[in-house]
Design a protein around this motif. Structure first.
Motif: not given
Length: 166
Positions: A9-33
């Motif tokens: 549970k202590a990592y819940a906030q870290d997981v939230a941030n990690l998932c969002h950053l992982a998605i946002q870092s995907i190249s726009e050649a793969i998934y659009s903005a």
């Protein structure tokens, strides 16, 4: 040093941030903005992630060489559904952008598969993204069909895949 641990549970906030950053870092050649914004316009709450991960079997990879507030940095997460109606469905697999291409996703997946085999799961299934499809193919998953999810009015394409375990 990278270490695989059960979700805490202590990592819940870290997981939230990690998932969002992982998605946002995907190249726009793969998934659009627009697709990335629909998928994750902001980090989900720690409550959301804790509820989601604690109702399944989940693992993290943490970096003990780096710490925030005295706790190792979370750099990857995976979880699999354990309930009868969705047993074996891989719900999430994310790796922090600055930790990608280091084998972390494969390490997380292999821990999940070993555990699923020990539990006698018949198969594993996943709605793989365009990013994760090659990883799942390399682990023996086969494409069943394309999948489409609507998020905030945007259709995001993926791949429904499965791997028999028995």
């Amino acid at each position: 040093m990278l270490t695989l641990i059960p979700y805490q549970k202590a990592y819940a906030q870290d997981v939230a941030n990690l998932c969002h950053l992982a998605i946002q870092s995907i190249s726009e050649a793969i998934y659009s903005a627009d697709e990335k914004f629909a998928w994750s316009f902001a980090p989900r709450s720690p409550y959301h992630w804790h509820k989601r991960l604690s109702k399944s079997q989940a693992w993290l990879v943490v970096d003990s060489a780096k710490s925030i507030s005295g706790k190792p940095v979370c750099c990857g997460v995976i979880n699999v559904e354990t309930r009868f109606d969705s047993q074996g469905y891989i719900d999430s697999l994310y790796v922090a952008p600055n930790y990608q291409k280091r084998g972390i996703a494969k390490q997380l997946y292999q821990a999940l598969e070993l555990w699923a085999r020990q539990q006698k799961f018949a198969e594993l299934t996943v709605d793989a993204s365009k990013v994760s499809k090659p990883l799942f193919e390399a682990q023996g998953f086969k494409l069943r069909h394309r999948s489409y999810q609507e998020k905030r009015g945007v259709i995001i394409m993926g791949y429904y895949m499965n791997k028999p375990l028995s």
